[in-house]
Scaffold this active site. Sequence first.
Site, PDB file in Angstrom:
ATOM      1  N   HIS A 102      -6.263   6.597   2.605  1.00 46.94           N
ATOM      2  CA  HIS A 102      -6.065   7.475   2.857  1.00 46.94           C
ATOM      3  C   HIS A 102      -7.529   8.094   2.178  1.00 46.94           C
ATOM      4  O   HIS A 102      -7.326   8.959   2.849  1.00 46.94           O
ATOM      5  CB  HIS A 102      -4.548   8.420   2.487  1.00 46.94           C
ATOM      6  CG  HIS A 102      -3.439   7.747   2.988  1.00 46.94           C
ATOM      7  ND1 HIS A 102      -3.987   7.999   4.113  1.00 46.94           N
ATOM      8  CD2 HIS A 102      -2.386   7.167   2.975  1.00 46.94           C
ATOM      9  CE1 HIS A 102      -2.618   7.929   4.509  1.00 46.94           C
ATOM     10  NE2 HIS A 102      -1.924   7.660   3.703  1.00 46.94           N
ATOM     11  N   HIS A 138       1.916   9.304  -2.967  1.00 50.33           N
ATOM     12  CA  HIS A 138       2.541   8.634  -2.858  1.00 50.33           C
ATOM     13  C   HIS A 138       0.728   7.857  -3.144  1.00 50.33           C
ATOM     14  O   HIS A 138       1.142   6.426  -4.220  1.00 50.33           O
ATOM     15  CB  HIS A 138       2.540   7.950  -1.749  1.00 50.33           C
ATOM     16  CG  HIS A 138       2.188   7.977  -0.527  1.00 50.33           C
ATOM     17  ND1 HIS A 138       1.439   8.831   0.079  1.00 50.33           N
ATOM     18  CD2 HIS A 138       1.567   6.594  -0.158  1.00 50.33           C
ATOM     19  CE1 HIS A 138       0.428   8.370   1.219  1.00 50.33           C
ATOM     20  NE2 HIS A 138       1.152   6.664   1.080  1.00 50.33           N
ATOM     21  N   ASP A 144      -4.473   0.990   8.491  1.00 50.22           N
ATOM     22  CA  ASP A 144      -3.525   2.453   8.419  1.00 50.22           C
ATOM     23  C   ASP A 144      -2.891   2.532   9.516  1.00 50.22           C
ATOM     24  O   ASP A 144      -2.111   3.519   9.872  1.00 50.22           O
ATOM     25  CB  ASP A 144      -3.598   2.624   6.658  1.00 50.22           C
ATOM     26  CG  ASP A 144      -2.095   3.511   6.540  1.00 50.22           C
ATOM     27  OD1 ASP A 144      -1.367   2.564   6.630  1.00 50.22           O
ATOM     28  OD2 ASP A 144      -2.838   4.498   6.538  1.00 50.22           O
ATOM     29  N   HIS A 185       0.873  -1.225   0.695  1.00 49.70           N
ATOM     30  CA  HIS A 185       0.213  -0.077  -0.030  1.00 49.70           C
ATOM     31  C   HIS A 185       0.310   1.300  -0.151  1.00 49.70           C
ATOM     32  O   HIS A 185       0.796   2.850  -0.992  1.00 49.70           O
ATOM     33  CB  HIS A 185      -1.247   0.429   0.951  1.00 49.70           C
ATOM     34  CG  HIS A 185      -0.253   0.621   2.298  1.00 49.70           C
ATOM     35  ND1 HIS A 185       0.403  -0.664   3.342  1.00 49.70           N
ATOM     36  CD2 HIS A 185      -0.232   1.381   2.989  1.00 49.70           C
ATOM     37  CE1 HIS A 185       1.339   0.240   4.840  1.00 49.70           C
ATOM     38  NE2 HIS A 185       0.952   1.430   4.257  1.00 49.70           N
ATOM     39  N   LYS A 204       5.566   5.490  -1.784  1.00 46.84           N
ATOM     40  CA  LYS A 204       6.599   6.340  -1.412  1.00 46.84           C
ATOM     41  C   LYS A 204       8.053   6.453  -1.358  1.00 46.84           C
ATOM     42  O   LYS A 204       8.417   6.984  -1.064  1.00 46.84           O
ATOM     43  CB  LYS A 204       6.428   5.733   0.388  1.00 46.84           C
ATOM     44  CG  LYS A 204       5.071   6.400   0.956  1.00 46.84           C
ATOM     45  CD  LYS A 204       5.291   6.211   2.680  1.00 46.84           C
ATOM     46  CE  LYS A 204       3.621   7.119   3.404  1.00 46.84           C
ATOM     47  NZ  LYS A 204       3.496   6.932   4.351  1.00 46.84           N
TER      48      LYS A 204
END
Length: 422
Positions: free
Chosen positions: A336, A311, A364, A282, A286
Amino acid sequence: MNTIQPSSVKIKVDVRHALIAVATVLDFVGVDDLHHGHRVAYIAYECACVLGWPDDKKQFAYFAGLIHDCGVSSSEEHLRLLKLMQPEDAQCHSQRGYEALLKCPILDVFAAIVLYHHTPWLELLSHDLSTFERDVAALIFLADRTDFLRARYTHGCHEELITLHESMVAENLMAHSGTLFEPEMVKAMCQLVKKDGFWYNMDASHIALLGLEFEANNFYDKELDLEGVKQLARFLARIVDAKSPFTFHHSDKVALLAKLLAKDCGLSEEDVELLYVAGLLHDVGKLKTPDLLLHKEGKLTKEEYSIVKRHTVDTEHTLHSFFPKSVIGEWASNHHERLDGSGYPFSKRQEQLDLPSRILAVVDVFQALTQKRPYRGSLALSDIFEIMQPMVDKGQLDADVYRVLLADIDNFYRLSTHEFQA
């Protein structure tokens, strides 16, 4: 649970496509010098052709070149490798890459090459390697340093101007013939570097296509089963997590917690496994995020936060290249997003977020809060409740998923905070 259900598509990926996709991920690290892995693969392959190597050895050199820097996670380290012909700390990333490959059985054939890809020729002769491994390791070192010279002579100018420095590149290579580099390989490489077309062909899309057009090979054309896909995902997750000491093992733990929570939420066995892979990957985007932002101890500025948020999209694009007809990329990039539309990158709302996406979002947040930071230790459960419960009350996180998490919260907290054994 009142959520839309996922529609999973079975994963189909072969080793050839997986290695090219891994190289693309590794290129994220070299934000100031893109496509180094691709160029080393191309340079090694072209030199192997001049040397008259058999097809299987040429292909092996190409794919070893693609992933030779799998031990490099930070752009700072990548830049250090571009400063000297013999970087002082080159063995560190070689060792990390070697160890990562040994833990990935589908790719461990490349481990010895990665370990020795910065070893001078005279020293390489003293190591207990097969002739095949020694040749390929020596060629990858030569190809890597040829690209180093390309970067040196094109610094601050258009990359095509390397053609004005072909003789200088050849002279540099010849100066190290018999010491750093194997002499016959240097002769072959010098034939190549004096041709303009050799440099003009260093286009990443052309190089990737080259790898897809090789002759059929049982190893590279083998389709990965689910276990192979998970091995590959764990391999990439370790590269991502190594980028920042503050988030070490975050991906591994998110994947584990997502898998357990998905089972408790009643997902099918297939979706549980796919969500595990999505959890591992996930944060793969990044790798493209500047090191300084990931290492920053305080609050990010609006400008910095805007850069970091990207990201998620980079993750989706990357996973689409790995698994073009799978939901893995969508689930991973949704971590997110928030049910009330306040998340990123697309401000999706609850009707657009299926159960696996909701599970990954909850996990997360939970795992990040349990992680140690330089400015704090792992948060206690009471502190975590104070942060997550308002997010549930505002309709940002799924209440049903959160309730399932709470039902076994002590176990989830223990798994999230214990020292991970890779």
